[in-house]
Write a protein that holds these residues in place. Structure first.
Motif, PDB file in Angstrom:
ATOM      1  N   ILE A 294       1.016  -1.448   0.043  1.00 29.62           N
ATOM      2  CA  ILE A 294      -0.109  -0.120   0.112  1.00 29.62           C
ATOM      3  C   ILE A 294       1.037   0.961   0.004  1.00 29.62           C
ATOM      4  CG2 ILE A 294      -1.738   1.444   1.286  1.00 29.62           C
ATOM      5  CD1 ILE A 294      -2.399  -1.490   2.682  1.00 29.62           C
ATOM      6  N   GLY A 295       0.611   2.302  -0.798  1.00 28.00           N
ATOM      7  CA  GLY A 295       1.040   3.670  -0.779  1.00 28.00           C
ATOM      8  C   GLY A 295       0.065   4.615  -0.819  1.00 28.00           C
ATOM      9  N   LEU A 296       0.396   5.909  -0.531  1.00 23.65           N
ATOM     10  CA  LEU A 296      -0.776   6.674  -0.657  1.00 23.65           C
ATOM     11  C   LEU A 296      -0.177   8.323  -0.829  1.00 23.65           C
ATOM     12  CD1 LEU A 296      -0.797   8.588   2.475  1.00 23.65           C
ATOM     13  CD2 LEU A 296      -1.619   6.312   3.034  1.00 23.65           C
ATOM     14  N   VAL A 297      -0.916   9.116  -1.265  1.00 25.24           N
ATOM     15  CA  VAL A 297      -0.387  10.490  -1.269  1.00 25.24           C
ATOM     16  C   VAL A 297      -1.856  11.414  -0.510  1.00 25.24           C
ATOM     17  CG1 VAL A 297       0.047  12.503  -2.887  1.00 25.24           C
ATOM     18  CG2 VAL A 297       1.042  10.191  -3.085  1.00 25.24           C
ATOM     19  N   SER A 298      -1.443  12.362   0.074  1.00 26.34           N
ATOM     20  CA  SER A 298      -2.749  13.473   0.494  1.00 26.34           C
ATOM     21  C   SER A 298      -2.479  14.445  -0.576  1.00 26.34           C
ATOM     22  CB  SER A 298      -2.396  13.984   1.898  1.00 26.34           C
ATOM     23  OG  SER A 298      -3.121  14.708   2.230  1.00 26.34           O
ATOM     24  N   ASP A 299      -3.503  14.815  -1.289  1.00 28.46           N
ATOM     25  CA  ASP A 299      -3.325  15.912  -2.235  1.00 28.46           C
ATOM     26  C   ASP A 299      -3.913  17.222  -1.401  1.00 28.46           C
ATOM     27  OD1 ASP A 299      -3.538  17.447  -4.356  1.00 28.46           O
ATOM     28  OD2 ASP A 299      -4.622  16.293  -5.650  1.00 28.46           O
ATOM     29  N   GLU A 300      -3.032  17.896  -1.108  1.00 28.83           N
ATOM     30  CA  GLU A 300      -3.559  19.237  -0.182  1.00 28.83           C
ATOM     31  C   GLU A 300      -4.358  20.027  -1.125  1.00 28.83           C
ATOM     32  OE1 GLU A 300      -0.413  20.834   1.969  1.00 28.83           O
ATOM     33  OE2 GLU A 300       0.127  18.665   3.044  1.00 28.83           O
ATOM     34  N   ARG A 301      -4.163  19.999  -2.332  1.00 28.51           N
ATOM     35  CA  ARG A 301      -4.781  21.072  -3.441  1.00 28.51           C
ATOM     36  C   ARG A 301      -6.364  20.773  -3.443  1.00 28.51           C
ATOM     37  NH1 ARG A 301      -6.192  21.077  -8.588  1.00 28.51           N
ATOM     38  NH2 ARG A 301      -5.461  19.200  -8.861  1.00 28.51           N
ATOM     39  N   THR A 302      -6.637  19.555  -3.428  1.00 28.02           N
ATOM     40  CA  THR A 302      -7.966  19.178  -3.472  1.00 28.02           C
ATOM     41  C   THR A 302      -8.438  18.678  -2.252  1.00 28.02           C
ATOM     42  OG1 THR A 302      -7.245  16.867  -4.176  1.00 28.02           O
ATOM     43  CG2 THR A 302      -7.512  18.261  -6.026  1.00 28.02           C
ATOM     44  N   GLY A 303      -7.784  18.365  -1.281  1.00 32.24           N
ATOM     45  CA  GLY A 303      -8.470  17.932  -0.014  1.00 32.24           C
ATOM     46  C   GLY A 303      -8.641  16.499  -0.153  1.00 32.24           C
ATOM     47  N   ARG A 304      -8.074  15.735  -1.185  1.00 30.41           N
ATOM     48  CA  ARG A 304      -8.307  14.218  -1.363  1.00 30.41           C
ATOM     49  C   ARG A 304      -7.106  13.285  -0.779  1.00 30.41           C
ATOM     50  NH1 ARG A 304     -10.429  15.968  -6.345  1.00 30.41           N
ATOM     51  NH2 ARG A 304     -12.543  16.422  -6.365  1.00 30.41           N
ATOM     52  N   VAL A 305      -7.327  12.131  -0.652  1.00 29.26           N
ATOM     53  CA  VAL A 305      -6.210  11.165  -0.210  1.00 29.26           C
ATOM     54  C   VAL A 305      -6.319  10.068  -1.390  1.00 29.26           C
ATOM     55  CG1 VAL A 305      -7.731   9.772   1.412  1.00 29.26           C
ATOM     56  CG2 VAL A 305      -5.063   9.551   1.397  1.00 29.26           C
TER      57      VAL A 305
END
Length: 345
Positions: A294-305
Motif C-alpha cells: 500500500i502507498g498513498l498521497v494526500s493531495d492538499e490542493r484538492t483535499g483528497r487522499v
C-alpha cells in the motif's frame, strides 16, 4: 498431517492451491476434483507440477471427498459451490469457499447480483475470510468465505481511513485494474491473446458483482452504510491487481501523517507492507506472494487522499489467502507455507 482436498482444482486458483499446499509442512493433499479432467493426473493438466504429485483428478463426489479429507477448499464458480458446501459441512469437514456464495450476509443482496441462494441458512455462520480484519472470527470457524480479489485490495487499502473516520464516505471512488488471469482459465473471446494484448479497457462499469462485497466490508469498517463508484479494468498482464482509491478527507492530513497512521495500523500484520512517502506500489512487487503493498498521497490542493493498493489476484486475492485462513482455522502459525517472497523481475 492434516488431510486437505481441493474441489474444482483445474483452474488458475486450483493450481496455485496445489503449488502452495504441496509445499505446506503441515498438510497432505488427499483428493483433488475436476469434472472435465476426472481420471487425468494433475501433471497432465498442469505440467508445472510434473514430478511433485501422483494425484489423479476425481469426479465431484461429496461422500468420497469427505471420507478423504478434514479441510476442503472449494474453488468452484458461484452457484456450483453452494451445491456441495452444505453436504461437506454436514459430513463434519471444515470448508474454505473461494466462490462468492457465502461472502454476502444478506441473501436478498446476493440474489440481486447473482442468482437464487439455495443455502441461505449458512450465510450468518460463514465468516468473511479477511484475516487482517476478522482474524479472531476465523479461528475455529467451520465455514470461511474467502474474499474476492478486488474487495481484498480495496478493504486493506481503505481500512485505516474508515476506522479512523478520516474521509467523507460519500466521496469514495475506486478504480481497479486486474491481470487477465482474473477471468479464469476457461476459453473466452475476451481473454484471448489478441483481444487482451496491447489493449486496456474498463468493464462491468457500475455493475460489477464485487461491488456489494466491497460496500459490505467498507460499511462494517465505517459503522454505517457505504456506497462506492467502482470501475474495474482489464490489464494486458497475466496477474496482479492495482486498486486506486480516492476519498475526500474530513480534515487536514499530510502524506507523512497518513503514512504513519497506516504503518501503525498494519505494524503487526505479516502480509501488509506500507511504502514510505514518495514511493507507490507496483503489481510487480507482489507477484507470486501473499503480500498486499500500500502507498498513498494526500493531495492538499484538492483535499483528497489517493491510496494505491496492490496484490497478486491469484494469491492474496484467492489461493494464498485461503491457505492463510486455513492456518487460522486449524490454529497453525498464520504464515505457515506462505513465506515465499515475491518473484522479481
Amino acid at each position: 498431517m492434516i488431510k486437505v482436498a481441493i474441489v474444482g482444482a483445474s483452474g488458475y486458483t486450483g493450481v496455485e492451491l496445489l503449488r502452495l499446499l504441496l509445499n505446506h509442512p503441515q498438510v497432505e493433499i488427499t483428493c483433488v476434483t475436476s469434472r472435465q479432467n476426472a481420471g487425468s493426473p494433475i501433471s497432465s493438466v498442469f505440467p508445472s507440477l510434473l514430478g511433485r504429485s501422483e494425484l489423479v483428478f476425481d469426479p465431484v463426489d461429496v461422500e468420497l471427498i469427505a471420507s478423504r479429507a478434514d479441510v476442503i477448499f472449494t474453488a468452484l464458480p458461484h452457484k456450483a459451490a453452494m451445491a456441495v458446501v452444505p453436504d461437506l459441512l454436514e459430513a463434519g469437514c471444515k470448508v474454505v469457499d473461494l466462490s462468492a456464495d457465502y461472502r454476502l450476509k444478506d441473501a436478498a443482496v446476493y440474489e440481486q447480483w447473482y442468482q437464487p441462494h439455495t443455502s441461505a441458512n449458512l450465510l450468518a455462520e460463514a465468516v468473511y475470510g479477511l484475516p487482517e480484519l476478522y482474524r479472531e472470527q476465523i479461528r475455529g470457524a467451520r465455514l470461511v468465505a474467502n474474499p474476492g480479489c478486488y474487495p481484498t485490495s480495496v478493504a486493506l487499502g481503505l481500512a485505516p481511513l474508515l476506522q479512523g473516520e478520516l474521509v467523507d464516505l460519500a466521496s469514495l471512488i475506486i478504480d481497479s485494474k486486474s491481470g487477465a488471469s482474473g477471468a479464469g482459465r476457461s476459453a473466452k473471446v475476451g481473454s484471448l491473446y489478441c483481444e487482451v494484448n496491447e489493449g486496456f479497457k474498463a468493464y462491468g462499469v457500475a455493475s460489477h458483482r464485487h461491488t456489494p462485497e466491497i460496500e459490505q466490508t467498507l460499511a462494517q469498517l465505517a459503522g454505517k452504510p457505504v456506497a462506492v463508484s467502482f470501475t474495474p479494468h482489464l490489464l494486458p498482464v497475466n496477474r496482479g491487481i492495482l486498486s486506486t482509491c480516492y476519498a475526500s478527507l474530513t480534515g487536514s492530513h499530510s502524506t507523512a501523517e497518513l503514512i504513519e497512521l497506516y504503518q501503525e495500523h498494519y505494524r503487526n500484520e505479516p502480509f501488509v507492507r506500507v511504502h514510505p512517502e514518495g514511493e507507490l506500489p507496483n503489481v510487480a512487487y507482489v507477484r507470486g506472494s501473499n503480500y498486499c503493498n500500500i502507498g498513498l498521497v494526500s493531495d492538499e490542493r484538492t483535499g483528497r487522499v489517493i491510496v494505491v493498493s496492490v496484490i497478486d489476484n491469484l494469491l492474496k486475492g484467492a489461493a494464498s489467502q485461503a491457505v492463510q485462513n486455513m492456518n487460522l482455522m486449524l490454529d497453525l502459525e498464520e504464515d505457515c507455507g506462505l513465506q515465499q517472497l515475491p518473484l522479481f523481475p
